[in-house]
Design a protein around this motif. Structure first.
Motif, mmCIF file in Angstrom:
data_model
loop_
_atom_site.group_PDB
_atom_site.id
_atom_site.type_symbol
_atom_site.label_atom_id
_atom_site.label_comp_id
_atom_site.label_asym_id
_atom_site.label_seq_id
_atom_site.Cartn_x
_atom_site.Cartn_y
_atom_site.Cartn_z
ATOM 1 N N ALA A 78 -71.289 51.651 12.980
ATOM 2 C CA ALA A 78 -70.953 52.187 11.592
ATOM 3 C C ALA A 78 -72.151 53.314 11.053
ATOM 4 C CB ALA A 78 -71.179 51.016 10.508
ATOM 5 N N SER A 79 -71.711 54.380 10.995
ATOM 6 C CA SER A 79 -72.881 55.404 10.746
ATOM 7 C C SER A 79 -73.573 55.034 9.428
ATOM 8 C CB SER A 79 -72.163 56.782 10.582
ATOM 9 O OG SER A 79 -71.199 57.026 9.612
ATOM 10 N N TRP A 80 -72.973 54.349 8.509
ATOM 11 C CA TRP A 80 -73.721 54.377 7.284
ATOM 12 C C TRP A 80 -74.797 52.985 7.089
ATOM 13 C CZ3 TRP A 80 -73.006 49.563 5.265
ATOM 14 C CH2 TRP A 80 -71.799 48.668 5.535
ATOM 15 N N MET A 81 -74.629 52.318 8.219
ATOM 16 C CA MET A 81 -75.786 51.271 8.373
ATOM 17 C C MET A 81 -76.980 51.478 9.072
ATOM 18 S SD MET A 81 -73.339 47.773 9.260
ATOM 19 C CE MET A 81 -74.864 46.833 9.037
ATOM 20 N N VAL A 82 -77.551 52.425 8.068
ATOM 21 C CA VAL A 82 -79.101 53.113 8.633
ATOM 22 C C VAL A 82 -80.064 51.861 7.897
ATOM 23 C CG1 VAL A 82 -78.280 55.173 8.880
ATOM 24 C CG2 VAL A 82 -79.024 54.604 6.581
ATOM 25 N N TRP A 83 -81.309 51.939 8.812
ATOM 26 C CA TRP A 83 -82.319 51.225 8.220
ATOM 27 C C TRP A 83 -83.603 51.957 8.462
ATOM 28 C CZ3 TRP A 83 -83.998 45.985 11.113
ATOM 29 C CH2 TRP A 83 -85.042 45.304 10.462
ATOM 30 N N PRO A 84 -83.729 52.995 7.419
ATOM 31 C CA PRO A 84 -84.786 53.991 7.422
ATOM 32 C C PRO A 84 -86.128 53.533 7.694
ATOM 33 C CG PRO A 84 -83.841 54.189 5.535
ATOM 34 C CD PRO A 84 -83.015 53.213 6.193
ATOM 35 N N THR A 85 -86.471 52.315 6.988
ATOM 36 C CA THR A 85 -87.945 51.682 6.934
ATOM 37 C C THR A 85 -88.188 50.937 8.091
ATOM 38 O OG1 THR A 85 -87.094 50.030 5.414
ATOM 39 C CG2 THR A 85 -88.029 52.134 4.550
ATOM 40 N N CYS A 104 -90.256 40.217 18.754
ATOM 41 C CA CYS A 104 -89.425 41.232 18.865
ATOM 42 C C CYS A 104 -89.320 42.460 18.020
ATOM 43 C CB CYS A 104 -87.990 40.891 19.041
ATOM 44 S SG CYS A 104 -87.555 39.734 20.402
ATOM 45 N N LYS A 105 -89.363 43.691 18.450
ATOM 46 C CA LYS A 105 -89.005 44.957 17.771
ATOM 47 C C LYS A 105 -87.639 45.495 18.012
ATOM 48 C CE LYS A 105 -93.714 46.540 17.955
ATOM 49 N NZ LYS A 105 -94.685 47.527 18.374
ATOM 50 N N ILE A 106 -86.939 45.906 16.818
ATOM 51 C CA ILE A 106 -85.400 45.982 17.238
ATOM 52 C C ILE A 106 -85.294 47.708 16.996
ATOM 53 C CG2 ILE A 106 -83.266 45.760 16.237
ATOM 54 C CD1 ILE A 106 -84.000 43.152 14.902
ATOM 55 N N LYS A 107 -84.634 48.150 17.785
ATOM 56 C CA LYS A 107 -84.454 49.799 17.926
ATOM 57 C C LYS A 107 -82.820 49.764 17.570
ATOM 58 C CE LYS A 107 -84.413 53.844 20.610
ATOM 59 N NZ LYS A 107 -84.731 54.542 22.023
ATOM 60 N N ILE A 108 -82.718 50.402 16.308
ATOM 61 C CA ILE A 108 -81.337 50.438 15.479
ATOM 62 C C ILE A 108 -80.860 51.552 16.223
ATOM 63 C CG2 ILE A 108 -79.949 50.800 13.557
ATOM 64 C CD1 ILE A 108 -80.819 47.817 14.108
ATOM 65 N N GLY A 150 -81.820 44.157 1.914
ATOM 66 C CA GLY A 150 -80.587 44.722 2.032
ATOM 67 C C GLY A 150 -80.408 45.685 3.142
ATOM 68 N N LEU A 151 -81.323 46.116 4.149
ATOM 69 C CA LEU A 151 -80.934 46.997 5.067
ATOM 70 C C LEU A 151 -80.716 46.343 6.657
ATOM 71 C CD1 LEU A 151 -83.907 49.628 4.117
ATOM 72 C CD2 LEU A 151 -81.224 49.690 3.729
#
Length: 578
Positions: free
Chosen positions: A60-67, A83-87, A424-425
């Protein structure tokens, strides 16, 4: 678009299986290298805090997590799980990147795909993802009560034919949290409040019947030259959502009286829907331009305040309604009945998920990732991604039922300094029903415009019901499943092509003739086979949902709601309607 994506993926799976075969993926013995986690009631993530980074693809292109990596949410996830998550997200929503990933076998460690998509089924059926049951048993036993007991309805809905679960949904509602609460509907008819009050005052029409509705439109069209009496959603390749909402207002059932599946477009009661929409068009209350308008045009019409009756999907145009609210123009719902006087039977907001998150067999540390799943789906994790850390940004109310913002957070909110939290991200595993249940009551930390928007459809809640059985669970293991997908896609396109011609016909007779000819063409192109497949999927869905009667108005406990013309404003929250 989603159905087109499914067909693309189907082709890849049919002709490119070798590219992503099990030989390149970890087999079950791979799990033996990791230490099992004791089933002693202690959260699984507390047993392993070693550092690990993994990739998570969200289709889903809109599900960004910029921070991500710089906010409170990601920091605490790292502190708790190591853990670190790479979106990863696609550049668009064509489905091409997902198709390439699956076709090449170069899978991300976690893939989140649309819950009802062919990709979700195939990733599980072809063994490209781990069974969540297997990983929970070995590495996250503290997660098991959540899905095998508390949210058993979610588990039963998503488990595969082998009885196992292969993904965790987000934006999913569970009976465990919902209880007997009434939800607002998914769609709804809205009227511009000041103009509606003028119609009632000057004409005596409340617009709750078709004839009264038409007289209200006639008055507004004659009084305000720039008015758009009725605004419909855009017409797409698959149809029109306004037609869907009007079907629900006119109580067109998706179930037969004998409990079998009912194909609504072929139901005699659907003819009233087409007839009414055609009359709105022929009397010029629906404009010619609406038959070809895109969502931007609909948004613009609403934002300009020219729309009297909006049959468009309200939440798709929140920005327009907020803009009007801030300029003193408000909308309220309308309760419209069919000729038989049936009460509307509206689909409520609950759903069985948007994205299904699956741990692929390409992941090097599935034992770590399932612990992250355990943390994020726990109460602590859900509170973190939405409200932060207890005692810092929120506390509980005296009954431990609702979250209460701390003064620290409210000060930051007032200063527009909340980006640092990241709320909310991180929505990949958001439990919507839990979020709704604990969301802070009152107006603190909320803008008036947001309270208005959240209340927009709530007066229609007495008419909203669980539509879960209608979502269907087709048997993806059948050898003719791809035939079903292809024929369904072709029939949907045929319906989408002819629907605006029905509504835009010169008169009611021609509109119904086009409906009949469209259904005849669909029968010639496999409608009977598709409906048969859907009927089986409906029976499976009712079983998974634990119901014997799917259509709300056919249930023994159904009581016809009675409200005012605009619904019941006692369902408003954090505000009172005048």
């Amino acid at each position: 678009m989603k159905k087109t994506m499914c067909l693309l993926i189907a082709v890849l799976f049919l002709f490119g299986t070798a590219a992503c075969g099990g030989s390149k993926l970890h087999d079950d013995s791979y799990l033996d290298r990791f230490e099992n986690t004791p089933d002693d009631g202690k959260p699984s993530w507390e047993y392993d805090n070693t550092e690990y980074e993994f990739s998570w693809f969200l289709n889903a292109s809109w599900m960004v997590w910029p921070t991500n990596g710089a906010d409170m949410v990601s920091r605490v996830i790292y502190e708790k799980t190591g853990c670190k998550i790479k979106i990863l997200t696609p550049g668009d929503d064509s489905g091409n990147e997902l198709s390439t990933m699956i076709g090449s076998g170069d899978l991300a460690d976690v893939i989140s795909v649309q819950a009802g998509s062919l990709a979700a089924s195939q990733l599980a059926d072809q063994g490209d993802v781990w069974a969540i049951d297997t990983l929970m048993d070995r590495f996250a036993p503290s997660m098991k009560p959540r899905y095998l007991e508390e949210q058993r309805d979610v588990y039963d809905w998503f488990k595969r034919g082998d009885g196992k679960l292969y993904g965790i949904p987000n934006l999913c509602y569970s009976d465990y949290y919902l209880g007997d609460s009434k939800l607002a509907p998914n769609g709804g008819i809205l009227v511009r409040e000041d103009w509606y009050e003028e119609v009632v005052r000057e004409t005596g029409e409340d617009m709750t019947t078709k004839e009264s509705f038409l007289k209200g439109c006639e008055y507004i069209a004659g009084k305000y030259p720039k008015a758009i009496p009725v605004q419909l959603d855009p017409f797409t390749a698959d149809g029109n959502l306004s037609v869907t909402w009007l079907m629900q207002y006119f109580a067109v059932p998706y179930e037969k009286t004998d409990g079998g599946y009912n194909y609504q477009y072929a139901d005699p009661r659907f003819r009233e829907v087409i007839s009414f929409l055609n009359r709105l068009y022929t009397e010029k209350y629906v404009a010619d331009a609406n038959l070809t308008a895109n969502s931007d045009a609909v948004q613009r019409n609403i934002a300009q305040g020219n729309v009297f009756v909006s049959m468009a999907t309200p939440q798709n145009y929140n920005n327009a309604f907020i803009n009007l609210y801030n300029n003193g123009v408000t909308y309220v719902p309308l309760v419209l009945h069919n000729d038989a006087g049936d009460a509307p039977v509206l689909q409520d907001l609950r759903g069985k998920g948007y994205l299904l998150s699956m741990i692929t067999r390409k992941a090097e540390r599935p034992d770590k990732i399932i612990k992250v799943f355990d943390y994020l789906t726990s109460e602590e994790g859900q509170l973190l991604i939405n409200f932060g850390v207890e005692g810092d940004t929120f506390v509980w109310d005296e009954n431990h039922e609702k979250v209460v913002w701390t003064q620290k957070y409210l000060d930051d909110y007032a200063a527009n300094d909340t980006t640092k939290y990241g709320f909310g991200l991180c929505n990949m595993l958001l439990n919507q029903s839990f979020y709704d249940k604990v969301y802070p009551a009152g107006t603190a930390g909320k803008k008036d415009e947001n309270i208005y928007i959240s209340n927009l459809k709530r007066p229609l809640s007495p008419y909203s019901y669980d539509y879960t059985p209608s979502f269907l669970l087709p048997d993806t293991s059948r050898s003719d499943y791809f035939t079903y997908v292809e024929k369904s896609e072709n029939l949907n396109k045929m319906w989408g092509r002819f629907l605006p011609l029905m509504i835009g016909a010169a008169n009611e007779t021609k509109a119904l003739e086009r409906l009949d000819s469209t259904l005849a063409s669909m029968r010639e192109n496999g409608l009977e086979f598709v409906v048969s497949f859907m009927s089986e999927g409906y029976d499976r869905a009712k079983t998974a949902a634990g119901v014997t009667v799917g259509w709300p108005a056919y249930r023994e406990d159904y009581v016809k709601p009675v409200t005012g013309a605009n619904g019941d404003f006692s369902y408003w929250q954090d505000a009172v309607h005048d």
